[in-house]
Design a protein around this motif. Structure first.
Motif: not given
Lengths: 385, 121
Positions: A4, A28, A39, A43, A45-47, B32, B57-59
């Motif tokens: 990442d 971020r 990106v 909170a 990505v999930l939330k 998360d 979720v992403k990577a």
């Protein structure tokens, strides 16, 4: 930890008109298509994903290209006819105040970009992918300059998506509530001349709002004053579109895929097909219309991994645990927060593309069971009125 | 006292066995978690080998073996519920226990003050 990592940019990254707001909101920032983009926000990505499906998310998509085609004759039909030379889509049949999905094709019948086209009454407005916009604009200038003035707009683009998008936008632009899916209208928001389209890239009801660059921040802040509206980064934008089964240019569709293979035959209206009033006449028509009639040998499909491990883009697909050669590949995949399971998309031979077909994806040297699934993974909730 | 690596792992030593997890700083960077893959018990790992995989979720990201040793226990609870790593990374969210080949190597890792300087905290 590894992975990442943002790539080191070779050119200075461009900023959108909302850059300073993103930074103040704690985003971020990462390089994306030549821009410094958020990106994710605090909170995560999930939330952010779940909030968009539950209430409303605000996305900065100002990196995308907004291109005006203004007919030299003064008649928008002439711009529509000209654009039809580059897309297999019925643009002439697109009514004023309406928007339609389209694709640019090349001579091989493959995809150069996907885009939205709006009929704005006296001109056409195109919204194209950030990574393709320079090439798209150059190609439009080269191919359509005889018929159209081509202008790349220096405006911002804000997407407001989710079940509460309508009520949130109506506070600033009451007229937006009466719009239906794919309507496009000019309206004043906080005194600024905006172009609002009822569409998006999440599968939810929502809007994409083109604003003057110098008013983008004020309008975004005005929308964020509503507690239903949270800022959402590109991470959740990707997981939302993946759940909605929407292809991403550069991952799921590119210059190696035709619209028929990509499952985009619905975007080619009758007028441009064999027997239609304006059949063909776009790059790669022979290939694409032949595939429309006879079917393509491979298809974009949805995939549901059986276990908990996400299967990501690039993973190879095999027909069984032992087969030496892959039958296809995953083009994008990850975890679907709303369905609480891994999901993916990829390409398979048409003979293996029926929903329920069992395949195996190779992840870190192991073959994991995946089943072909119907797209979208999450039902679209567009406001069709 | 726990020790830390530049890969954002924490290690707690008990006899010749270290418990390994990831730091709070790492969980904030990762976001998360939705999937965790742990090594097999009995696996012999050299320092720097891929030991576990964590996915958001992403990577996907690797967790490396911080020292050389043999895996003697893994935390199945974080496989069943990866969110534990985000909510309690330093205790309930531990990853695996490693029986060290060389206990002396533990002493060379960063202490908490050095790690805080490393991450700029």
């Amino acid at each position: 930890m590894s992975g990442d990592d943002a790539k080191t940019p070779t050119e200075p990254l461009r900023h959108t008109p909302l850059h300073s707001l993103h930074v103040e909101l704690g985003a971020r920032m990462v390089p994306f298509a030549g821009y410094n983009m958020p990106v994710q926000f605090a909170a995560g990505v999930l939330k952010e994903h779940l909030h968009t499906r539950a209430a409303a998310g605000l996305f900065d998509v100002s990196h995308m290209g907004q291109i005006v085609l203004r007919p030299k004759s003064g008649s928008v039909a002439d711009a529509a006819r000209a654009l039809e030379r580059l897309v297999p889509v019925d643009i002439l049949g697109l009514a004023p105040g309406r928007q339609r999905y389209a694709v640019f094709t090349n001579e091989a019948g493959c995809l150069l970009d996907d885009l939205m086209v709006s009929n704005r009454g006296d001109h056409l407005l195109l919204v194209v992918n950030a990574a393709c916009k320079a090439a798209d604009a150059a190609r439009l200038a080269e191919q359509l300059a005889g018929d159209c003035e081509i202008e790349v707009l220096d405006r911002a683009l804000i997407a407001l998506q989710g079940p509460n998008a309508q009520s949130a936008l109506a506070e600033l632009a009451p007229g937006s509530a009466a719009m239906r899916f794919m309507d496009v209208q000019e309206m004043s928001i906080m005194g600024a001349a905006c172009v609002v389209a009822r569409s998006g890239y999440t599968g939810e009801d929502g809007f994409e709002i083109s604003t003057p660059a110098d008013m983008a921040r004020e309008i975004a802040e005005g929308l964020l004053e509503n507690s239903d509206v949270q800022p959402i980064g590109l991470g959740a934008r990707d997981s939302l579109r993946l759940e909605a089964g929407l292809p991403l240019y550069g991952a799921d569709i590119d210059t190696a895929t035709t619209p028929i293979e990509a499952g985009l035959a619905w975007a080619i209206q009758k007028a441009r097909r064999h027997g239609g009033e304006r059949a063909g006449g776009f790059p790669g028509a022979a290939v694409i219309l032949d595939q429309l009639d006879k079917g393509a040998s491979r298809r974009r499909v949805g995939l549901r991994p059986e276990g908990c491990a996400p299967v990501r883009g690039g993973a190879l697909l095999f027909s069984d645990l032992e087969a030496p050669d892959p039958v296809g590949a995953v083009t994008s995949g990850g975890f679907g927060p709303s369905i609480e399971a891994p999901i993916a998309m990829g390409y398979l031979p048409s003979s293996l593309s029926a929903p329920g077909t069992r395949l195996f994806a190779e992840v870190r040297g192991k073959r994991l069971a995946v089943d072909v699934a119907t797209l979208p993974f999450v039902t679209h909730r567009y406001h069709r009125g | 006292m726990p020790k830390f690596t530049e890969d954002h792992e924490w290690l707690e030593l008990d006899g010749d066995v270290v418990t390994v997890g990831i730091t709070e700083h790492a969980t904030v960077q990762l976001g998360d978690l939705v999937f965790v893959q742990l090594p097999d018990i009995g696996a012999k790992l050299a320092k720097g080998d891929g030991a576990a995989v964590v996915e958001s979720v992403k990577a996907a990201s690797d967790v490396f073996a911080p020292l050389t040793g043999e895996v003697v226990a893994v935390n199945e609870a974080i496989v069943a519920d990866p969110a534990i790593v985000n909510t309690d990374p330093l205790k309930a969210g531990w990853f695996f226990k490693l029986k060290l080949a060389d206990v002396g190597a533990f002493r060379d890792l960063m202490d908490e003050a050095a790690y805080k300087t490393f991450i700029g905290a």
